[in-house]
Write an enzyme that holds these catalytic residues in place. Structure first.
Site, PDB file in Angstrom:
ATOM      1  N   HIS A 195       0.844  -1.203   0.000  1.00  0.00           N
ATOM      2  CA  HIS A 195       0.000   0.000   0.000  1.00  0.00           C
ATOM      3  C   HIS A 195       0.878   1.252   0.000  1.00  0.00           C
ATOM      4  O   HIS A 195       0.593   2.224  -0.718  1.00  0.00           O
ATOM      5  CB  HIS A 195      -0.896   0.035   1.242  1.00  0.00           C
ATOM      6  CG  HIS A 195      -1.893  -1.080   1.330  1.00  0.00           C
ATOM      7  ND1 HIS A 195      -1.838  -2.058   2.278  1.00  0.00           N
ATOM      8  CD2 HIS A 195      -3.001  -1.355   0.580  1.00  0.00           C
ATOM      9  CE1 HIS A 195      -2.858  -2.902   2.128  1.00  0.00           C
ATOM     10  NE2 HIS A 195      -3.577  -2.500   1.106  1.00  0.00           N
TER      11      HIS A 195
ATOM     12  N   GLN B 146     -18.060  -6.111  -1.538  1.00  0.00           N
ATOM     13  CA  GLN B 146     -17.180  -6.873  -2.422  1.00  0.00           C
ATOM     14  C   GLN B 146     -16.772  -8.225  -1.835  1.00  0.00           C
ATOM     15  O   GLN B 146     -15.997  -8.962  -2.440  1.00  0.00           O
ATOM     16  CB  GLN B 146     -15.942  -6.060  -2.800  1.00  0.00           C
ATOM     17  CG  GLN B 146     -14.918  -5.871  -1.703  1.00  0.00           C
ATOM     18  CD  GLN B 146     -13.809  -4.931  -2.135  1.00  0.00           C
ATOM     19  OE1 GLN B 146     -14.011  -3.731  -2.309  1.00  0.00           O
ATOM     20  NE2 GLN B 146     -12.622  -5.479  -2.359  1.00  0.00           N
TER      21      GLN B 146
ATOM     22  N   LYS C 121      -1.063  -6.444  -8.161  1.00  0.00           N
ATOM     23  CA  LYS C 121      -1.288  -7.669  -7.379  1.00  0.00           C
ATOM     24  C   LYS C 121      -2.723  -8.164  -7.637  1.00  0.00           C
ATOM     25  O   LYS C 121      -2.987  -9.354  -7.716  1.00  0.00           O
ATOM     26  CB  LYS C 121      -1.067  -7.333  -5.913  1.00  0.00           C
ATOM     27  CG  LYS C 121      -1.857  -8.098  -4.916  1.00  0.00           C
ATOM     28  CD  LYS C 121      -1.124  -9.327  -4.504  1.00  0.00           C
ATOM     29  CE  LYS C 121      -1.673  -9.984  -3.275  1.00  0.00           C
ATOM     30  NZ  LYS C 121      -3.122 -10.008  -3.156  1.00  0.00           N
TER      31      LYS C 121
ATOM     32  N   SER D  27       0.208  -8.862   1.284  1.00  0.00           N
ATOM     33  CA  SER D  27      -1.250  -8.821   1.310  1.00  0.00           C
ATOM     34  C   SER D  27      -1.702  -8.674   2.756  1.00  0.00           C
ATOM     35  O   SER D  27      -1.074  -9.230   3.667  1.00  0.00           O
ATOM     36  CB  SER D  27      -1.801 -10.131   0.729  1.00  0.00           C
ATOM     37  OG  SER D  27      -3.155 -10.285   1.093  1.00  0.00           O
TER      38      SER D  27
HETATM   39  P1  AMP Z   1      -6.559  -3.793  -0.507  1.00  0.00           P
HETATM   40  O1  AMP Z   1      -6.401  -3.021   0.754  1.00  0.00           O
HETATM   41  O2  AMP Z   1      -6.098  -5.207  -0.408  1.00  0.00           O
HETATM   42  O3  AMP Z   1      -7.921  -3.633  -1.132  1.00  0.00           O
HETATM   43  O4  AMP Z   1      -5.552  -3.133  -1.536  1.00  0.00           O
HETATM   44  C1  AMP Z   1      -5.596  -1.772  -1.820  1.00  0.00           C
HETATM   45  C2  AMP Z   1      -4.740  -1.520  -3.021  1.00  0.00           C
HETATM   46  O5  AMP Z   1      -3.401  -1.926  -2.741  1.00  0.00           O
HETATM   47  C3  AMP Z   1      -5.199  -2.325  -4.247  1.00  0.00           C
HETATM   48  O6  AMP Z   1      -5.091  -1.515  -5.401  1.00  0.00           O
HETATM   49  C4  AMP Z   1      -4.219  -3.472  -4.258  1.00  0.00           C
HETATM   50  O7  AMP Z   1      -4.020  -4.010  -5.545  1.00  0.00           O
HETATM   51  C5  AMP Z   1      -2.958  -2.797  -3.759  1.00  0.00           C
HETATM   52  N1  AMP Z   1      -2.015  -3.787  -3.228  1.00  0.00           N
HETATM   53  C6  AMP Z   1      -2.291  -4.760  -2.338  1.00  0.00           C
HETATM   54  N2  AMP Z   1      -1.186  -5.523  -2.131  1.00  0.00           N
HETATM   55  C7  AMP Z   1      -0.218  -5.008  -2.919  1.00  0.00           C
HETATM   56  C8  AMP Z   1       1.147  -5.361  -3.160  1.00  0.00           C
HETATM   57  N3  AMP Z   1       1.719  -6.394  -2.564  1.00  0.00           N
HETATM   58  N4  AMP Z   1       1.852  -4.606  -4.035  1.00  0.00           N
HETATM   59  C9  AMP Z   1       1.269  -3.557  -4.661  1.00  0.00           C
HETATM   60  N5  AMP Z   1      -0.004  -3.183  -4.474  1.00  0.00           N
HETATM   61  C10 AMP Z   1      -0.741  -3.894  -3.619  1.00  0.00           C
END
Ligand code: AMP
Length: 280
Positions: free
Chosen positions: A37, A61, A149, A185
């Site tokens: 993030h 979602q 990702k 993640s």
């Molecule tokens: P999330 O909080 O999992 O919904 O992710 C928020 C944003 O961060 C989304 O656009 C994800 O694709 C991105 N994201 C999550 N993990 C990674 C990672 N390891 N590298 C780059 N971007 C990420």
């Protein structure tokens, strides 16, 4: 850093910034923030004058209620991380600020929502579309940053922007990995020590698939991957797909394909992990 929680507050703050010619960047997240993030925030800081990070665990979602309930949440640590990263505005709305009324829009992303993540998480991309569209409407960002990702999500968002004629540029950001290759993640923190250790096979399999791709039949590749993953006691392969990178049409013959992406989903106990790799 300004922490705002209502749509009206953020609308006002952003309108002020935009009226003085500032470029506004949005990084939508569900919190439990990690370096992946932060990398999105850094990219946004490079390209924008004002960076907004939203933190909202979006119930629409989640295709499984249990997954929504178990999703990691740690708002204090998130705010500290965002402050350290140099974020200007954190937007932390509650449900009724995001969904003041039900969104009955008909979303149709064609094949993009019927393959891979779409096939295994019914309704997921509809929920993503609803929340992202609402954030775009309230914040009116010039640019929005999404991680590769979630490869399929990037394609869905680009399609959303096109279909609804939204005035925002979508900026995809490379996947950030742990030292042993596991894609960062929020869900990684739900893994047991054993699951965490075994999960490193996911990226190793993707790299091996890239190596073997042009000289191996797809059926053999997937059979091999399934065996590699499933021989780990805690892991179960949900899918390994090899597809055309823009349409996500599954590829039948790699030798004749100029470009391909491998997409993978693996269960580690009750935690679902996804990753992907551009093959060529
Ligand atoms: P999330 O909080 O999992 O919904 O992710 C928020 C944003 O961060 C989304 O656009 C994800 O694709 C991105 N994201 C999550 N993990 C990674 C990672 N390891 N590298 C780059 N971007 C990420």
């Amino acid at each position: 850093m300004n922490v705002l929680s209502t749509a009206n507050e953020i609308r006002r703050a952003i309108q002020n910034a935009k009226s003085s010619g500032k470029i506004v960047g949005l990084v939508p997240t569900m919190g439990a923030l990690h370096h992946g993030h932060v990398s999105l925030v850094r990219q946004a800081l490079d390209l924008c004058d004002v960076v907004v990070v939203s933190v909202f665990v979006n119930p629409t979602q989640f295709n499984e209620q249990q997954d929504y309930q178990n999703y990691p949440r740690n708002l204090d640590a998130d705010m500290e991380m965002l402050r350290d990263a140099g974020c200007h505005v954190a937007f932390v709305p509650d449900f009724k600020e995001v969904y003041p009324e039900p969104d009955n829009t008909h979303y149709d992303f064609g094949q993009l929502e019927t393959v891979y993540e779409g096939a295994h998480r019914p309704g997921h991309f509809r929920g993503v579309a609803m929340v992202v569209r609402r954030f775009f409407e309230v914040i009116q960002p010039d640019k929005a940053f999404f991680g590769l990702k979630d490869y399929q999500q990037v394609l869905v968002i680009k399609d959303l922007v096109k279909q609804f004629n939204l005035n925002v540029s979508i900026e995809p950001v490379t996947t950030i990995r742990e030292n042993d290759g596991l894609a960062m993640s929020s869900r990684n923190r739900l893994l047991s020590a054993r699951q965490r250790e075994q999960a490193t096979i996911i990226y190793r399999v993707l790299k091996e698939v890239r190596k073997k791709a042009k000289n191996t039949d797809i059926a053999d590749l997937t059979a091999w991957a399934q065996q590699e993953i499933n021989q780990h006691s805690e892991l179960k392969l949900e899918y390994l797909g090899i597809a055309e990178p823009n349409s996500l049409t599954p590829i039948e013959n790699l030798r004749e394909s100029p470009h391909a992406v491998a997409l993978i989903a693996v269960w580690a106990g009750n935690t679902r992990l996804i990753d992907n790799l551009q093959l060529f």
